[in-house]
Write a protein that holds these residues in place. Structure first.
Motif, PDB file in Angstrom:
ATOM      1  N   MET A  13     -17.671 -28.232  47.584  1.00 44.64           N
ATOM      2  CA  MET A  13     -18.925 -29.269  47.154  1.00 44.64           C
ATOM      3  C   MET A  13     -19.340 -29.222  47.517  1.00 44.64           C
ATOM      4  N   PRO A  14     -20.580 -29.606  48.126  1.00 50.03           N
ATOM      5  CA  PRO A  14     -21.408 -30.784  48.998  1.00 50.03           C
ATOM      6  C   PRO A  14     -20.644 -32.420  48.739  1.00 50.03           C
ATOM      7  N   SER A  73     -23.418 -35.777  57.261  1.00 51.88           N
ATOM      8  CA  SER A  73     -23.457 -37.053  58.558  1.00 51.88           C
ATOM      9  C   SER A  73     -22.347 -36.687  59.507  1.00 51.88           C
ATOM     10  N   ASP A  74     -22.014 -37.334  60.052  1.00 52.87           N
ATOM     11  CA  ASP A  74     -20.949 -37.536  61.258  1.00 52.87           C
ATOM     12  C   ASP A  74     -19.904 -38.510  60.358  1.00 52.87           C
ATOM     13  N   LYS A  75     -20.461 -38.865  59.208  1.00 57.92           N
ATOM     14  CA  LYS A  75     -19.022 -39.235  58.769  1.00 57.92           C
ATOM     15  C   LYS A  75     -18.653 -39.316  57.254  1.00 57.92           C
ATOM     16  N   SER A  76     -19.303 -37.967  56.902  1.00 57.67           N
ATOM     17  CA  SER A  76     -18.697 -37.107  55.686  1.00 57.67           C
ATOM     18  C   SER A  76     -17.108 -36.674  56.067  1.00 57.67           C
ATOM     19  N   CYS A  77     -16.664 -36.509  55.159  1.00 57.39           N
ATOM     20  CA  CYS A  77     -16.008 -35.620  54.613  1.00 57.39           C
ATOM     21  C   CYS A  77     -15.604 -34.575  54.690  1.00 57.39           C
ATOM     22  N   LYS A  78     -14.375 -34.283  55.673  1.00 56.56           N
ATOM     23  CA  LYS A  78     -14.849 -32.684  55.727  1.00 56.56           C
ATOM     24  C   LYS A  78     -14.047 -31.367  54.900  1.00 56.56           C
ATOM     25  N   GLY A  79     -12.874 -31.960  54.756  1.00 50.89           N
ATOM     26  CA  GLY A  79     -12.402 -31.983  52.581  1.00 50.89           C
ATOM     27  C   GLY A  79     -11.057 -32.872  52.804  1.00 50.89           C
ATOM     28  N   ASN A 134     -16.025 -29.496  51.989  1.00 50.57           N
ATOM     29  CA  ASN A 134     -17.036 -29.804  52.065  1.00 50.57           C
ATOM     30  C   ASN A 134     -18.167 -28.470  52.298  1.00 50.57           C
ATOM     31  N   SER A 135     -18.594 -28.097  51.492  1.00 52.36           N
ATOM     32  CA  SER A 135     -19.444 -27.217  51.693  1.00 52.36           C
ATOM     33  C   SER A 135     -20.693 -27.537  52.971  1.00 52.36           C
ATOM     34  N   GLN A 187     -15.211 -23.889  57.595  1.00 52.15           N
ATOM     35  CA  GLN A 187     -14.937 -24.811  56.123  1.00 52.15           C
ATOM     36  C   GLN A 187     -13.726 -23.776  55.666  1.00 52.15           C
ATOM     37  N   ARG A 188     -13.158 -22.809  56.895  1.00 50.07           N
ATOM     38  CA  ARG A 188     -11.938 -21.664  56.999  1.00 50.07           C
ATOM     39  C   ARG A 188     -10.404 -22.835  57.390  1.00 50.07           C
ATOM     40  N   ILE A 189     -11.314 -23.621  59.099  1.00 50.03           N
ATOM     41  CA  ILE A 189     -10.219 -24.148  59.466  1.00 50.03           C
ATOM     42  C   ILE A 189      -9.898 -25.402  58.645  1.00 50.03           C
ATOM     43  N   ILE A 190     -10.382 -26.054  57.930  1.00 47.84           N
ATOM     44  CA  ILE A 190     -10.483 -27.519  57.071  1.00 47.84           C
ATOM     45  C   ILE A 190      -9.552 -26.902  56.052  1.00 47.84           C
TER      46      ILE A 190
END
Length: 181
Positions: free
Chosen positions: A36-37, A41-47, A61-62, A69-72
C-alpha cells in the motif's frame, strides 16, 4: 544473534520452501503481505512486520520501486523468522532499513542479504575483477545490501573487504535514485 545462526535459518528456509522469490516465500510461509502507498518522502515508512493473533503480517510501501520492495520484503521476512517473538510487543517499522545501530535491524539486513544474494553469484562476479559498485548494479541491489553480504562472506572465510560501511541514511534519497538502485 550470530551471522552463522542467521545463515543457518536462511538455509533452513530455502530447504523447506525451495523458493527464491520473497513474494512467493511469504505466501508459502502463510505471511499476509499487503502492499500500500506509505509515501515517497525521505521520512516515509518503507515497510513493517507485525504479529497479531498468531498471524504474521507484512506491509510494504508501494511508492517504492519494485526492486526495493523486494528487498524490503526479504528484510521483513527476516524479522518474521528471526524476531517473531519480539513482534508480539511491537511492529518493526523500517523507516531506515539499513540502520546498523539496532541489532534486530542489523540481523534482518543480514537475513535479506543472505536470502537474496547467492554466494556463488557474488563471488563469481568478484572473480571477474568487477568493482564492488558494478557488482551491486549487476545484481540489481543497493551497494548497502551488498555490503551486508560481504560481511557474511568474510565470516565464511573469504578475504574480502567492502569499500563502504552501510548506515541508515542511504534511503533518504530513494526518490532521487528511482530504478537505479
Amino acid at each position: 544473534m550470530s551471522i552463522e545462526i542467521i545463515c543457518r535459518e536462511v538455509s533452513r528456509i530455502m530447504r523447506k520452501y525451495d523458493e527464491p522469490d520473497p513474494w512467493k516465500l511469504a505466501e508459502a510461509m502463510g505471511i499476509i503481505v499487503q502492499v500500500m502507498p506509505l509515501g515517497s518522502s525521505d521520512k516515509s515508512c518503507k515497510g513493517f512486520f507485525l504479529r497479531q493473533s498468531r498471524k504474521k503480517h507484512i506491509t510494504i510501501n508501494s511508492d517504492l520501486p519494485e526492486p526495493i520492495q523486494r528487498i524490503i520484503l526479504a528484510h521483513e521476512i527476516g524479522h518474521a523468522v528471526l524476531h517473531h517473538e519480539a513482534a508480539k510487543m511491537k511492529a518493526f517499522h523500517d523507516f531506515a532499513l539499513y540502520d546498523t545501530s539496532s541489532q534486530m535491524e542489523y540481523e534482518a539486513n543480514l537475513f535479506a542479504a543472505e536470502y537474496l544474494l547467492e554466494d556463488d553469484e557474488v563471488t563469481e562476479l568478484l572473480s571477474e575483477d568487477t568493482f564492488f559498485f558494478s557488482v551491486a548494479k549487476e545484481l540489481e541491489v543497493p551497494p548497502e545490501l551488498l555490503d551486508f553480504k560481504f560481511r557474511i562472506l568474510k565470516r565464511k572465510g573469504w578475504l574480502i573487504e567492502s569499500p563502504i560501511q552501510s548506515n541508515s541514511n542511504f534511503l533518504k534519497h530513494l526518490s532521487d535514485r528511482g530504478e537505479d538502485t
